[in-house]
Design an enzyme around this catalytic site. Structure first.
Site, mmCIF file in Angstrom:
data_model
loop_
_atom_site.group_PDB
_atom_site.id
_atom_site.type_symbol
_atom_site.label_atom_id
_atom_site.label_comp_id
_atom_site.label_asym_id
_atom_site.label_seq_id
_atom_site.Cartn_x
_atom_site.Cartn_y
_atom_site.Cartn_z
ATOM 1 N N ARG A 125 1.075 -1.149 0.098
ATOM 2 C CA ARG A 125 0.515 -0.065 -0.032
ATOM 3 C C ARG A 125 0.764 1.525 0.261
ATOM 4 N NH1 ARG A 125 -2.281 3.196 3.837
ATOM 5 N NH2 ARG A 125 -2.101 0.836 5.575
ATOM 6 N N PHE A 126 1.937 1.075 0.806
ATOM 7 C CA PHE A 126 3.012 2.480 1.116
ATOM 8 C C PHE A 126 4.033 2.760 -0.436
ATOM 9 C CE2 PHE A 126 3.425 2.279 5.657
ATOM 10 C CZ PHE A 126 2.339 2.500 6.022
ATOM 11 N N SER A 275 14.301 0.943 5.472
ATOM 12 C CA SER A 275 13.293 1.091 6.190
ATOM 13 C C SER A 275 12.582 -0.524 6.581
ATOM 14 C CB SER A 275 12.555 1.971 5.863
ATOM 15 O OG SER A 275 11.971 1.681 4.244
ATOM 16 N N ARG A 339 17.000 0.760 -3.344
ATOM 17 C CA ARG A 339 17.878 1.213 -2.367
ATOM 18 C C ARG A 339 17.928 -0.432 -1.898
ATOM 19 N NH1 ARG A 339 19.029 5.247 2.795
ATOM 20 N NH2 ARG A 339 16.549 3.798 3.251
ATOM 21 N N GLU A 438 26.651 9.048 3.295
ATOM 22 C CA GLU A 438 26.664 8.795 4.507
ATOM 23 C C GLU A 438 27.536 7.730 5.645
ATOM 24 O OE1 GLU A 438 23.108 6.619 4.301
ATOM 25 O OE2 GLU A 438 23.838 4.613 3.562
ATOM 26 N N PHE A 464 22.588 12.384 7.002
ATOM 27 C CA PHE A 464 22.956 13.116 8.313
ATOM 28 C C PHE A 464 23.226 11.733 9.457
ATOM 29 C CE2 PHE A 464 20.784 14.931 12.800
ATOM 30 C CZ PHE A 464 21.562 15.068 13.273
ATOM 31 N N LEU A 465 21.691 11.326 9.948
ATOM 32 C CA LEU A 465 21.258 10.334 10.901
ATOM 33 C C LEU A 465 22.372 9.220 10.840
ATOM 34 C CD1 LEU A 465 17.802 10.276 11.145
ATOM 35 C CD2 LEU A 465 19.318 11.370 13.471
ATOM 36 N N PRO A 547 8.839 12.096 4.082
ATOM 37 C CA PRO A 547 8.492 10.883 4.799
ATOM 38 C C PRO A 547 7.062 10.142 4.151
ATOM 39 C CG PRO A 547 7.690 12.650 6.067
ATOM 40 C CD PRO A 547 8.736 12.946 4.682
ATOM 41 N N ASP A 637 13.425 4.882 11.292
ATOM 42 C CA ASP A 637 14.754 3.558 10.924
ATOM 43 C C ASP A 637 16.076 3.383 11.080
ATOM 44 O OD1 ASP A 637 16.376 5.294 9.785
ATOM 45 O OD2 ASP A 637 15.771 5.081 7.186
#
EC number: 2.3.3.9
Length: 731
Positions: A125-126, A275, A339, A438, A464-465, A547, A637
């Protein structure tokens, strides 16, 4: 025991083998036996190289750890540090100037600046919503979010609130005035639209107006005298004004406008990595099957809304009448990237009996390249199954490759893609690569990384994360780090973001490849996003992560306000950072935190870790809206998990906290997380039997063993604990 089928040196889980043979291969003209022989050879040939790259990671980390331990009392000397990193081969010489030569790239990547969605491929669905998010309702995005205040009677409520609706309409009219202005008039005063001699004419009370720039008129639907919609263009993005005086909204509008549609998610990344929670063959096949449905154009999902069930499918392309007649067709769907996972993890969906392997699980990144590449062939073809629902119109397959450390790892990815192209019978260079900047060694050697993929690269993107997680882990032994919230304001972060843009522009990315920036994680705080995220296009980024489809539509407004390619022209040739700035370690200058500040930081991170990990382990959900300690919903995530767990591991390593402090915080936060998930019937509480909860123990592992994890990655612990839970559930 997994049922397996032999294919040369490999033993393939039957669920994967049957999926490939019965679903993925048909329609590609690739012979089954030759495909599996190719898979066997690629895996057998490239596994040793993959292993060597991981050994290099560990060797470099060990040398850096030792260097920091030896200088633990002295302040860090930037020159000595730089010389040391050069000596061990961590910091490499920059190559001579060059320009990328990637060819056959779609306009969405080369010449269109706009939002990029990232969605978990395991959720059909996403995935459908994201692919269809190329176009989105500005009215809906404004009405349903906090961009429009609920003050002065403008509450959302259950039914339509005209007060709120009027505020939405006024906001949208102002957006039109700013983006596609009329000559000497405002859309607020419009009473109608028509087309005369190929020009847009907007009726006003006593007169009419044309566009200030007539070239912004791109087309219409309906008739010239009575159009159903007007298509406008600005900075390469389209805006569609929908006209229907009979509709609920149009009936209250002076010009009969019922909505303003924005071209929104220009590109979307279908994610097999951070994710998702994919730990075995069943999980991988679920993702591969959804990717196949997207590429064949037949993915569908039954959706129930307001007690009505309907089937969601992929949108078709959009057709308009061009200003002077003739037909204009625009893509109805987002251009899809996929990805793959990085170089670290293995997955026993396939095991190898090649010499020395002894039944070892195969590297998942090699598998992903082979299978997502095979499946993407369907997205290059117009068939009976998918009609004209092709993905790339230039014959390319777009693969994002995350978590690469330095140019040798990028070169390995390119070799892998080349070998996969041979197996699939594709022209060399078909499989393009998006390089995630990253990891620290990639940031420091970004120019060399790009050069290693100069004929395949289609984007670079800051994250960044993850990048902060690697920053902490690389310098784990250097001393205690600053608090998580302070990281965004450090010197190295600004240098990192600027250097990425500067390096991409110097390599000729403008007009040829994307320069991207990171995710807006606060999913409910859209007013803040509209105010702040414009900084990314202003910084020269042609795309940035969002998002949700709603966030994509709202972020699209920024690309109408900012001409990114003009910004890039201004930045071209500038070097705004130095290596020493990039090497500035975010160490706490002095441990001046009060006990309550330390407790607040630990509780905040433990709550974040538990909130994400409990759904990952117990439900296999890899991307969650997790309420933070203050009940603000954040998109979490594995990247957010990496930074939280690494910070606490660092504080533990340097005595800021003890293992008892970490455990006590986890026990304090678990009941809060349980309470936040009380409405989920699938949820299993962690409190009070903490040691019976595999999810709780996984969260504890991530902190207590964080310093020992390869590059601070969370996958090894998550995968092991998720498989443990699956085994317990199946027992």
């Amino acid at each position: 025991m997994t049922d397996r089928v032999s294919a040369g040196n490999l033993r393939v889980a039957r669920v994967l083998y049957d999926f490939v043979n019965n679903e993925a291969l048909p329609g590609t003209d690739i012979d089954q036996d030759s495909f599996w022989a190719g898979v066997d050879k690629v895996v057998t040939d490239l596994t040793p190289q993959n292993q060597d790259l991981l050994k290099t990671r560990d060797d470099l980390q060990a040398q850096i750890d030792k260097w920091h331990r030896h200088r633990v009392i002295e302040p860090l000397d930037p020159q000595a540090y730089r010389e040391f990193l050069t000596e061990i081969g961590y910091l490499l010489p920059a190559p001579e100037d060059f320009t990328i030569t990637t060819s056959g790239v779609d306009d969405e990547i080369t010449t269109t600046a706009g939002p990029q969605l990232v969605v978990p491929i395991l959720n059909a669905r996403f995935a459908l919503n994201a692919a269809n998010a190329r176009w989105g309702s500005l009215y809906d995005a404004l009405y349903g979010t906090d961009v429009i205040s609920e003050s002065d009677g403008a509450e959302k409520g259950r039914g339509y609130n005209k007060v709120r609706g009027d505020k939405v309409i006024a906001y949208a009219r102002q957006f039109l005035d700013d983006s596609v202005p009329l000559a000497g008039a405002s859309y607020t005063d419009a009473t109608g639209f028509k087309v005369e001699d190929g020009q847009l004419v907007v009726s006003l009370a006593d007169t009419s107006a044309a566009l200030a720039d007539p070239g912004q008129f791109a087309g219409y639907t309906g008739t010239a005298e009575n159009p159903k919609s007007i298509l406008l263009a600005n900075h390469g993005l389209h805006i569609e004004i929908l006209i229907d005086p009979e509709s609920q909204i149009g009936a209250t509008d002076g010009a009969g406008v019922k909505d303003v549609i924005l071209e929104s998610a220009i590109t979307t990344i279908m994610d097999f990595e951070d994710s998702v929670a994919a730990v075995d063959a069943d999980d991988k096949v679920l993702g591969y099957r959804n990717w196949l449905g997207l590429n064949r154009g037949d993915l569908s999902e039954d959706v129930t809304k307001d007690d009505k069930t309907f089937t969601r499918v992929l949108n078709t392309d959009r057709t308009y009448t061009a200003p002077h007649g003739g037909e204009l067709t625009l893509p109805g769907r987002s251009l899809l990237f996929v990805r793959n996972v990085g170089h670290l993890m293995t997955n026993d969906a396939i095991v190898s009996d090649a010499e020395g392997a002894e039944g070892a699980p195969v590297f998942e990144g090699i598998m992903d390249a082979l299978f997502t590449g095979l499946i993407a062939i369907h997205g290059l073809r117009s068939t009976d199954a998918n009609g004209l629902l092709t993905n790339s119109r230039t014959g390319s397959i777009y693969i994002v490759k995350p978590k690469m450390h330095g140019p040798a790892e990028v070169a390995f990815t390119c070799e892998l893609f080349s070998r996969v192209e041979d197996v699939l019978g594709l022209p060399q260079g078909t499989m393009k690569v998006g390089i995630m900047d990253e990891e620290r060694r990639t940031t420091l050697n970004l120019k060399a990384c790009i050069k290693a993929a100069a004929d395949r690269v289609v984007f670079i993107n800051t994250g960044f994360l993850d990048r902060t997680g690697d920053e902490i882990h690389t310098s784990m032994e250097a001393g205690p780090m600053i608090r998580k919230g302070a990281m965004k304001n450090t010197a190295w972060i600004k240098a990192y973001e600027d250097a990425n843009v500067d390096t991409g522009l110097a390599a000729g990315f403008s007009g040829k490849a994307q320069i991207g920036k990171g995710m807006w994680a606060m999913t409910e705080l859209m007013a803040d996003m509209v105010e702040q995220k414009i900084a990314q296009p202003k910084a020269g980024a042609t795309t940035a992560w969002v998002p949700s489809p709603t966030a994509a539509t709202l972020h699209a407004m920024h690309y109408h306000k900012v001409d990114v390619f003009a910004v890039q022209k201004e930045l071209q040739g500038k070097t705004r950072t130095s290596v020493d700035e990039l090497l500035t370690i975010p160490l706490a200058k002095e441990l001046a935190w009060a006990p309550e500040e330390i407790r607040e930081e630990v509780d905040n991170n433990c709550q974040s870790i538990l909130g994400y990990v409990v759904r990952w382990i117990d439900q296999g959900v890899g991307c969650s809206k997790v309420p933070d300690i203050h009940n603000v919903a954040l998109m979490e995530d594995r990247a957010t998990l990496r930074i939280s767990s690494q910070l606490l591991a660092n504080w533990l390593r340097h005595g800021v906290i003890t293992s008892e402090d970490a455990r006590a915080s986890l026990e304090r936060m678990a009941p809060l997380v349980d309470k936040q998930n009380a409405g989920d019937p699938e949820y299993h509480a962690m409190a009070p039997n903490f040691d019976d909860s595999i999810a709780f123990l996984a969260a504890q592992d991530l902190i207590l063993s964080g310093a020992q994890q390869p590059n601070g990655y969370t996958e090894p612990i998550l995968h092991r604990r998720r498989r443990e839970l699956k085994a317990r559930a199946g027992a």
